[in-house]
Design a protein around this motif. Structure first.
Motif, PDB file in Angstrom:
ATOM      1  N   LEU A  54       0.834  -1.194   0.000  1.00  0.00           N
ATOM      2  CA  LEU A  54       0.000   0.000   0.000  1.00  0.00           C
ATOM      3  C   LEU A  54       0.874   1.250   0.000  1.00  0.00           C
ATOM      4  CD1 LEU A  54      -2.741  -1.023   2.577  1.00  0.00           C
ATOM      5  CD2 LEU A  54      -2.937  -1.003   0.088  1.00  0.00           C
ATOM      6  N   ARG A 447      -6.002   4.705   3.662  1.00  0.00           N
ATOM      7  CA  ARG A 447      -5.235   4.469   4.890  1.00  0.00           C
ATOM      8  C   ARG A 447      -5.556   5.528   5.947  1.00  0.00           C
ATOM      9  NH1 ARG A 447       0.889   2.626   3.884  1.00  0.00           N
ATOM     10  NH2 ARG A 447       0.510   1.781   5.956  1.00  0.00           N
ATOM     11  N   ASP A 453      -4.018  -1.497   7.440  1.00  0.00           N
ATOM     12  CA  ASP A 453      -3.911  -2.041   6.091  1.00  0.00           C
ATOM     13  C   ASP A 453      -4.945  -3.132   5.856  1.00  0.00           C
ATOM     14  OD1 ASP A 453      -1.811  -0.329   5.868  1.00  0.00           O
ATOM     15  OD2 ASP A 453      -0.251  -1.858   5.679  1.00  0.00           O
ATOM     16  N   ARG A 457      -7.703  -3.159   2.847  1.00  0.00           N
ATOM     17  CA  ARG A 457      -7.858  -4.247   1.878  1.00  0.00           C
ATOM     18  C   ARG A 457      -9.271  -4.825   1.912  1.00  0.00           C
ATOM     19  NH1 ARG A 457      -2.363  -5.112   3.667  1.00  0.00           N
ATOM     20  NH2 ARG A 457      -0.934  -4.880   1.880  1.00  0.00           N
TER      21      ARG A 457
END
Length: 468
Positions: A54, A447, A453, A457
């Motif tokens: 990311l 974020r 994370d 996702r």
């Protein structure tokens, strides 16, 4: 609202229907209508490769929002209604504020980097836009305002159903836990001398930022919220997550030298026209909208629709809110919010009705420039619906059209969701390189808006699953 609203002001937790979490509601409800479970659906192959690593978290930079166009007559009315009542409807018989220099400290075992960044931005804005100078002092020194960080679980044990909270007459969590309730009542405050803001740290950076803005605004100024306000954090619809030009004007007026703690409503009302003529000369020719009172029944219905009850009960509350709005003849933000709630709750059981309700909410919001942020929240719902139904051109058009408003609102969670929806639609339309660029750009905002994370996702996977 906490169970003891006269004791403290609190920002509500993110319930399943809370507008600030609009995209999560969209994904949760819409994904539940799909064949795959929402929390276990992996990202599509095209998305997963983009998210192996990311990008760094993005943060917002200072922008220049348009000043309020309302008249000073309208602002005077709003100022009085905000400053002389609590959210419960209880009235306050005196005006209060800080009368001396305002100092602030941040304490707690963990202070996120994002909190330090966002607090610095906020204090700079308060100085520049509201004329309120707040001096940071070390954590071990006494201060007028204490911001203390703690875990959400610890906060919930003492103040259930709140995301964050501001409490008068204490200088830390331990003192708050042991204080007598009578000592914490805003109705007993005569001059603001010291208070505490309690913020959880194990939540996304955006939620921490939102708490800073709302609770510091309440710590400094009005304690009430009004659903009728279209451009303010002083509104329980939680559409605005950062202080607006209207809010800054209200705070500037709060600390005008003509006012002082202990003044009655009548005394403040006499002083306000002169204050506003001086600090907001453009308001002499602004527009004044007539105000219709908000029936308590509507407020209770809206709160119920955003609450933790069963889907059936919340849906009935949303229908009640719409019925009251129609009976009152409203065409303002309260009407749009009623339809918005009904549309979101209807998605799981009646998509056709949801589409109609959301379309009506967007029509109401689109009619006024001051509700473009509201419209962006509705757009997220409509674009997610379109994506799940294979209407990819519509999903692209709706999501892309709302991105600038989400960016201007500094709502990273909403911005990232709109961009991810746009990316999925672009993929389905065969515009793969464009889709990848938009998706990658969205992840830095995700974020900030979603935090970890894993959550980033998961949210991306949920949106990807809508297009399957």
């Amino acid at each position: 609202m906490t169970r003891h609203a006269t004791v403290s002001h609190s920002k509500k937790t993110k319930g399943r229907l809370r507008p600030l979490a609009a995209l999560m509601c969209s994904l949760t409800v819409l994904s539940a209508c799909m064949s795959a479970p929402q929390s276990t659906v992996p990202p599509s192959a095209r998305a997963s490769s983009d998210m192996l690593d990311l990008p760094p978290m993005k943060v917002f930079s200072d922008g220049q929002a348009a000043p309020t166009s309302r008249s000073n007559t309208s602002i005077t009315r709003d100022f009085l209604d905000l400053s002389f009542a609590l959210e419960t409807g209880a009235t306050l018989d005196r005006f209060t504020r800080f009368e001396g220099p305002i100092t602030l400290r941040v304490t707690g075992d963990t202070v996120p980097v994002s909190l330090t960044h966002d607090l610095s931005r906020l204090l700079t804005r308060l100085d520049r836009e509201a004329g309120i100078s707040i001096t940071r002092v070390p954590a071990n020194q006494p201060a007028a305002i204490t911001i203390e960080t703690l875990t959400q679980a610890e906060l919930s044990r003492r103040a259930p159903n709140t995301a964050c909270i501001v409490v008068p007459n204490v200088s830390g969590w331990d003192e708050f836990k042991h204080a007598r309730r009578a000592a914490l009542s805003w109705t007993q405050v005569t001059t603001r001398e010291r208070l505490s803001i309690f913020i959880p740290t194990n939540v996304p950076p955006q939620e921490i930022r939102d708490c800073l803005h709302e609770e510091l605004a309440q710590a400094l100024g009005p304690l009430n919220d009004l659903y009728r306000l279209p451009d303010s954090v002083y509104n329980d619809d939680n559409i605005h997550s950062v202080l607006t030009p209207f809010d800054m004007l209200i705070l500037r007026a709060t600390y005008a030298p003509e006012l002082r703690s202990g003044m009655s409503r009548a005394e403040v009302a006499r002083a306000l026209p002169g204050i506003l003529a001086r600090i907001n000369p453009a308001g002499a020719t602004g527009y004044t909208t007539p105000v219709q009172p908000t029936p308590r029944a509507w407020t209770e219905a809206a709160m119920g629709a955003m609450g933790d009850g069963s889907l059936t009960s919340r849906l009935q509350d949303a229908k009640t809110a719409v019925a009251i709005a129609r009976a009152e003849g409203w065409s303002d933000t309260r009407a749009g919010f009623s339809w918005f709630l009904l549309g979101r709750l209807s998605i799981a059981t009646d998509r056709a009705s949801a589409q109609l309700a959301l379309t009506e909410a967007k029509r109401i919001y689109d009619a006024r420039p001051e509700t473009r942020f509201h419209s962006a929240h509705v757009a997220m719902q409509l674009s997610a619906l379109a994506l799940s139904e294979g209407r990819y051109e519509a999903a692209y058009d709706i999501s892309a059209s709302a991105i600038s408003a989400a960016r201007d609102a500094e709502n990273a969670a909403l911005l990232a969701s709109l961009m991810l929806t746009e990316a999925e639609a672009l993929d389905k339309l065969g515009r793969v390189s464009e889709a990848r660029s938009v998706r990658l750009d969205s992840l830095g905002w995700a974020r900030y808006g979603f935090g970890s994370d894993d959550v980033v996702r998961t949210r991306a996977a949920e949106i990807a699953s809508l297009a399957q």
